[in-house]
Design a protein around this motif. Structure first.
Motif, PDB file in Angstrom:
ATOM      1  N   HIS A 128      23.064  45.512  38.399  1.00  0.00           N
ATOM      2  CA  HIS A 128      23.893  45.509  37.199  1.00  0.00           C
ATOM      3  C   HIS A 128      24.253  44.085  36.814  1.00  0.00           C
ATOM      4  N   ALA A 129      24.602  43.937  35.548  1.00  0.00           N
ATOM      5  CA  ALA A 129      25.037  42.619  35.086  1.00  0.00           C
ATOM      6  C   ALA A 129      26.542  42.516  35.289  1.00  0.00           C
ATOM      7  N   PHE A 130      26.976  41.414  35.870  1.00  0.00           N
ATOM      8  CA  PHE A 130      28.407  41.217  36.074  1.00  0.00           C
ATOM      9  C   PHE A 130      28.834  39.938  35.388  1.00  0.00           C
ATOM     10  N   ASP A 131      30.104  39.911  35.064  1.00  0.00           N
ATOM     11  CA  ASP A 131      30.660  38.760  34.373  1.00  0.00           C
ATOM     12  C   ASP A 131      31.857  38.280  35.175  1.00  0.00           C
ATOM     13  N   LEU A 132      31.796  37.043  35.623  1.00  0.00           N
ATOM     14  CA  LEU A 132      32.861  36.534  36.485  1.00  0.00           C
ATOM     15  C   LEU A 132      34.196  36.442  35.762  1.00  0.00           C
ATOM     16  N   SER A 133      34.166  36.440  34.431  1.00  0.00           N
ATOM     17  CA  SER A 133      35.431  36.334  33.713  1.00  0.00           C
ATOM     18  C   SER A 133      36.098  37.690  33.546  1.00  0.00           C
ATOM     19  N   ASN A 134      35.458  38.741  34.021  1.00  0.00           N
ATOM     20  CA  ASN A 134      36.064  40.072  33.956  1.00  0.00           C
ATOM     21  C   ASN A 134      36.414  40.557  35.352  1.00  0.00           C
ATOM     22  N   ARG A 135      37.588  41.147  35.484  1.00  0.00           N
ATOM     23  CA  ARG A 135      38.007  41.724  36.752  1.00  0.00           C
ATOM     24  C   ARG A 135      37.736  43.224  36.738  1.00  0.00           C
ATOM     25  N   ILE A 136      37.624  43.778  37.917  1.00  0.00           N
ATOM     26  CA  ILE A 136      37.398  45.216  38.004  1.00  0.00           C
ATOM     27  C   ILE A 136      38.675  45.931  37.549  1.00  0.00           C
ATOM     28  N   PRO A 137      38.563  46.952  36.685  1.00  0.00           N
ATOM     29  CA  PRO A 137      39.771  47.661  36.247  1.00  0.00           C
ATOM     30  C   PRO A 137      40.401  48.399  37.434  1.00  0.00           C
ATOM     31  N   GLU A 138      41.726  48.389  37.483  1.00  0.00           N
ATOM     32  CA  GLU A 138      42.397  49.037  38.618  1.00  0.00           C
ATOM     33  C   GLU A 138      42.062  50.511  38.683  1.00  0.00           C
ATOM     34  N   ALA A 139      41.876  51.110  37.505  1.00  0.00           N
ATOM     35  CA  ALA A 139      41.572  52.537  37.479  1.00  0.00           C
ATOM     36  C   ALA A 139      40.293  52.834  38.250  1.00  0.00           C
ATOM     37  N   VAL A 140      39.320  51.945  38.105  1.00  0.00           N
ATOM     38  CA  VAL A 140      38.040  52.165  38.786  1.00  0.00           C
ATOM     39  C   VAL A 140      38.251  52.145  40.288  1.00  0.00           C
ATOM     40  N   VAL A 141      39.055  51.179  40.761  1.00  0.00           N
ATOM     41  CA  VAL A 141      39.323  51.088  42.189  1.00  0.00           C
ATOM     42  C   VAL A 141      40.039  52.347  42.672  1.00  0.00           C
TER      43      VAL A 141
END
Lengths: 441, 240
Positions: free
Chosen positions: A151-164
């Motif tokens: 997958h493509a990731f962007d270092l300027s984006n954090r994982i949403p808490e909801a996903v965790v």
């Protein structure tokens, strides 16, 4: 019975989501680390039941952790089960990067960037080279066509808490804390037993990733090098028994050098793991970071995975290492605002510096001062005692010049020359089509 | 045994390698040759750091079905990691006695000679916490048991400090008949040459007709999935 039998793949259970068969060997399933260029170095990806060890010996950077976060993020977005072993897993997870916010806007941005770059570097190329592909130092990023592999990731984006939260509730993500109580250090045996029971309890249908950022960090207590090797060895034999598990481990900075574990320590680590890489950051050495301003560190390869073959698949299939044609390329990494990239390391123009200078910098500064100050002095030729004393050192020199000028040397001409010698701010080396001269510095 | 080197049977062969030039291929090659040449002979693989899956898939490349040999008993695969205890570093030091107790009956079962015993990685045993004394005792016992039945013993040792021999290496050098030294190229990894091999004799070996290979004339090899191809120095495909 005919002796000719069609070789049928008996490994039908290999088809976990987010995996693919390794190039050159259908019996090996590989999965992505989340970084396309690292996948390329490993020979397509990290093979299942293999152990990736990352060493980042620089204390003041955390590139090892960064790779672990990519590994976790890739696991979560690929629907794999993930086990994070960390003293403070919540804190670790909060900094995990995530997909670019909306793909259209970023592609717009990137497109605009590239367009901008293209217009900036409009250079004329000799006709015979024009049809050649542009020089590339790294492999291309995954496009949408690769599906759920990398997958493509962007270092300027954090994982949403909801996903965790969802991942924890659905037992997709499991935290294993490091609870060294008091002075007692963590028992390696207990940790291995916990990991083993977690692996056993997971359903074999889903792929399991174990991520251990900073093994042997202070929270682990005083691990000796014997214990670290025992841990790696036992974990590796555990992985061998479970073909749906892979692990990625970063060693704490202080344990990542030969000076900590004795001579040959890095080699021992290389033998104890399936793939071992060092990411040696330049930040530890200012002279290196000035020599290679566009990179953040060197990549040293200690060992590479070959779970089912004699030869290492990466030797044949890695574009970055380039072993298939000749000797191995030097590799480096850089961390941009958006992503971490592993790429080949080349010397810049003129073998070392990125900018080509026509004169040393110090000379230019003196000339500037000289031009300004002489102008002043010319106006106040007879008031030399009340000098502007912003630059005392240059004043001494200028007095001498002034005396020389008073001996009938035409000052205006000298000034003209000085003003012409004023350097331009931006210096690039390029062949420009609208300029008649060959090179513009 | 081991075709380009043509070593005699019934010896103790020490194979040393380095991280950039693993000598797995020599172990697999000697195993495959032994299985094919001496039919029905016993083969014992003591695997410290490799999995049976890898042995199986590599053997497939030389048209050997390991499952068949395992079933017939001509191959005994001992996964050492499941037989050793945790080295705790306390007074009740674990030792490799229990491991030897497993191997001994296997050796005794092989009534006719020409058996082959492969210990694939002795250095890791030392690195994970077994004392040098433990390992030397184990190796001595293993060597004696192999000599008794005329079996060939192959031991692989990793060199991590080239140029500075460690104690384990010194000991192994004393007991070996021949030593195969696998080294990477000093100029770094290359696509056309994987490494070079030199053959030395042990301290007490009487060399009769066995052609040794000094380091200066080391045989180079290129590793492919189907096995190594050997060539003289300076005659690789990259040069010619």
């Amino acid at each position: 019975m005919s002796s000719f039998k069609r070789k049928s793949s008996t490994n039908s259970e290999l088809s976990y989501p987010g995996t693919r068969t390794a190039p050159g060997n259908i019996s090996t399933a590989i999965t992505s680390t989340g970084i396309p260029s690292l996948d390329d170095i490993l020979g397509g990806g990290l093979p299942l039941s293999c152990l990736l060890l990352l060493l980042a010996p620089d204390h003041h950077s955390s590139y090892g952790d960064l790779v672990q976060r990519y590994f976790v993020a890739e696991g979560l977005s690929g629907g794999h089960r993930v086990i994070v072993v960390h003293p403070n897993p919540k804190e670790f997870m909060a900094d995990v990067m995530w997909h670019p916010k909306s793909s259209s806007s970023t592609t717009d941005l990137e497109a605009r960037d590239t367009k901008h770059e293209a217009s900036e570097q409009k250079i004329k190329i000799a006709w015979r080279y024009e049809s050649m592909k542009p020089f590339q130092t790294t492999v291309v990023s995954p496009s949408s066509s690769t599906g759920d592999y990398c997958h493509a990731f962007d270092l300027s984006n954090r994982i949403p808490e909801a996903v965790v939260h969802v991942a924890i509730n659905s037992k997709q993500l499991t935290y294993v804390g490091i609870d060294a109580d008091g002075l007692d250090q963590i028992s390696i045996v207990d940790m291995l037993a916990r990991l083993s029971s977690l692996i056993e309890s997971s359903t074999p249908k889903s792929l399991l990733r174990i991520s251990i950022p900073s093994l042997a960090a202070p929270e682990w207590g005083d691990l000796s090098n014997l214990q670290i090797l025992w841990f790696l060895y036992s974990l590796r034999s555990l992985l061998r028994k479970h073909p749906y598990v892979c692990a990625s481990i970063s060693l704490a900075p202080q344990s990542s050098t030969d000076s900590w574990g004795g001579q040959g320590w890095l080699q021992k680590l290389g033998w104890a793991s399936d793939a071992a890489l060092s990411m040696v950051a330049f930040s530890a050495n200012p002279s290196l970071s000035s020599i290679f301003p566009s990179h953040h560190g060197m990549v040293h390869i200690h060992s590479l995975p070959s779970p089912h073959t004699l030869s290492v698949p990466s030797d044949r299939f890695s574009t970055l290492r380039g072993l298939s044609s000749s000797g191995e390329n030097n590799l480096a990494f850089k961390c941009t605002r958006k992503r971490l990239i592993f790429e080949t390391l080349h010397l810049d123009l003129e073998g070392g510096v990125s900018e080509r200078r026509t004169a040393p910098v110090t000379d230019n500064i003196d000339l500037n001062a000289f031009a300004g100050e002489t102008g002043n002095l010319h106006q106040h030729l007879h008031q030399t005692q009340s000098l502007d004393t912003t630059a005392v050192a240059s004043v001494d020199v200028q007095l001498e010049e002034d005396e020389a000028a008073s001996k009938n040397i035409p000052i205006p001409v000298a000034l003209e020359e000085v003003r012409q010698a004023k350097p331009k701010k931006k210096k690039t080396v390029a062949f420009q089509s609208d300029r008649p001269e060959l090179y513009d510095f | 045994m081991l075709s380009p080197f043509n070593l005699p049977e019934g010896i103790v062969l020490l194979i040393t390698d380095e991280l950039n030039s693993p000598a797995d291929f020599l172990l697999h090659r000697s195993f495959a040759e032994h299985v094919k040449s001496a039919k029905g002979a016993k083969n014992i693989v003591l695997s410290v750091s490799d999995s049976i899956a890898r042995w199986k898939s590599i053997a497939l490349k030389s048209n050997l079905n390991l499952a068949q040999y395992l079933a017939s008993g001509s191959l005994e695969f001992v996964d050492v990691s499941s037989h050793i205890q945790v080295p705790t570093g306390r007074s009740d030091q674990p030792n490799l006695h229990s491991l030897f107790n497993i191997i001994q009956p296997l050796l005794e079962k092989s009534d006719h000679g020409l058996a082959l015993v492969i210990l694939d990685d002795i250095s890791t045993l030392e690195w994970i916490g077994f004392s040098l004394l433990d390992i030397t005792r184990f190796t001595r016992a293993l060597r004696a048991a192999c000599l008794q039945i005329g079996a060939t013993l192959i031991i692989r040792h990793h060199i991590v400090t080239p140029g500075e021999p460690d104690d384990m290496f010194r000991y192994l050098l004393q007991i070996c008949t021949y030593r195969l030294e696998v080294q990477p190229l000093s100029s770094g990894r290359s696509g056309t040459v994987s490494g070079e091999i030199a053959l030395h004799s042990g301290p007490g070996t009487i060399v009769d007709g066995q052609k040794l290979i000094p380091r200066s004339l080391a045989l180079q090899y290129k590793l492919t999935d189907n096995g190594p191809t050997f060539f003289e120095k300076g005659t690789s495909s990259g040069v010619l």
